[in-house]
Structures are given as C-alpha cells and as structure tokens.
Design an enzyme around this catalytic site. Structure first.
Site, short mmCIF file in Angstrom:
data_model
loop_
_atom_site.label_atom_id
_atom_site.label_comp_id
_atom_site.label_asym_id
_atom_site.label_seq_id
_atom_site.Cartn_x
_atom_site.Cartn_y
_atom_site.Cartn_z
CG MET A 1 8.65 43.98 22.72
SD MET A 1 8.56 42.91 24.12
CE MET A 1 8.30 41.29 23.61
N PRO A 2 11.17 41.07 21.08
CG PRO A 2 11.07 38.90 20.24
CD PRO A 2 10.72 40.32 19.91
CG LEU A 3 16.99 42.05 25.33
CD1 LEU A 3 17.73 43.02 24.41
CD2 LEU A 3 16.97 42.56 26.75
CG PHE B 1 15.40 38.32 27.87
CD1 PHE B 1 15.36 37.97 29.21
CD2 PHE B 1 16.63 38.36 27.22
CE1 PHE B 1 16.53 37.66 29.89
CE2 PHE B 1 17.80 38.05 27.89
CZ PHE B 1 17.76 37.69 29.23
#
Length: 136
Positions: free
Chosen positions: A1-3, A72
């Site tokens: 799920m990191p951006l 992120f």
C-alpha cells in the site's frame, strides 16, 4: 500500500524508467512484505537543473543520474526494517545501472486515516480494507 514517488532525469529511456520502477517496487515487496499488486507509483522525469541533490556533507558528488525515491507508508516499521529497505533499493537499482551515490530515499509515515483509495472513502476506517500490519 505504499505510495511511491520516483524522480529522475529525463534522459532515461522508457525501458530504463520501467526497470527502475520495477526494481524499487520489488525491493518494497521483498522487505515490507506487501502484495505484488499493491503498487502505487508516480514517476516524474525532470529536465536538467530540476533536481538538486548534493551530498548532505558526506563528501561525495552525485551525477546527473540521481534517482530520488519518496515512500509514503503506514507508520510502525522498525529502524532495522527501514535500513534493510534502503539497502535493498540500492542493491536492486545497481542492477539497473544506478550508482549507489545517486540514490536518495526518504520515507514518510502516516496512519490508516490518511488514505483513500477512491470514492471519497477512507477504506481502512470503513473496514473495506484491512489495515496492513507494520510488523516487519
């Protein structure tokens, strides 16, 4: 799920850019244990002079091939895990021809309330998505 945001010079070919993006993603999958298809990347190619990356006082010069990676992600990962991620990104990018001195990585942590994957909802808070574990 990191951006993940990847900023690099615009003289890279589309194939080189894809190789860099793929290798950054694989390092994140390997170290953070996220699913392979949990991939959100923004790749921006910059003209000369649009990226300024000095040595922060470490005593080395970077080339025009600097690659800046900003991740992120959910808070809670250990310092050891972050160090492992930095090393794995450098290792993977070396395979794409990126010199270690030209790799800059930053991590910004946040919580489940800070994410919306569409439809104006915070899916981690509504229960539509399970909150990822930061155990790694």
């Amino acid at each position: 799920m990191p951006l993940v945001r990847i900023d690099l010079a615009d003289h890279h070919s589309p194939e080189q850019i894809r190789a860099i993006a793929d290798r950054v993603h694989q390092a994140i999958v390997d170290v953070l244990g996220i699913p392979e298809r949990d991939r959100f990347q923004i790749i921006t190619a910059h003209r000369p002079g649009e990226i300024v990356a000095l040595d922060a006082g470490l005593g080395f010069d970077r080339s025009a091939d600097v690659v800046m990676v900003h991740i992120f992600t959910q808070a809670g990962r250990s310092d050891t895990t972050k160090q492992e991620l930095f090393a794995r990104i450098a290792e993977r990018l070396a395979g794409a021809g990126v010199d270690g001195r030209d790799i800059f990585v930053g991590i910004t942590e946040n919580g489940p309330q800070d994410w919306s994957f569409g439809f104006g909802k915070a899916q981690y808070l509504t229960g539509e998505l399970a909150i990822p574990s930061a155990a790694r």
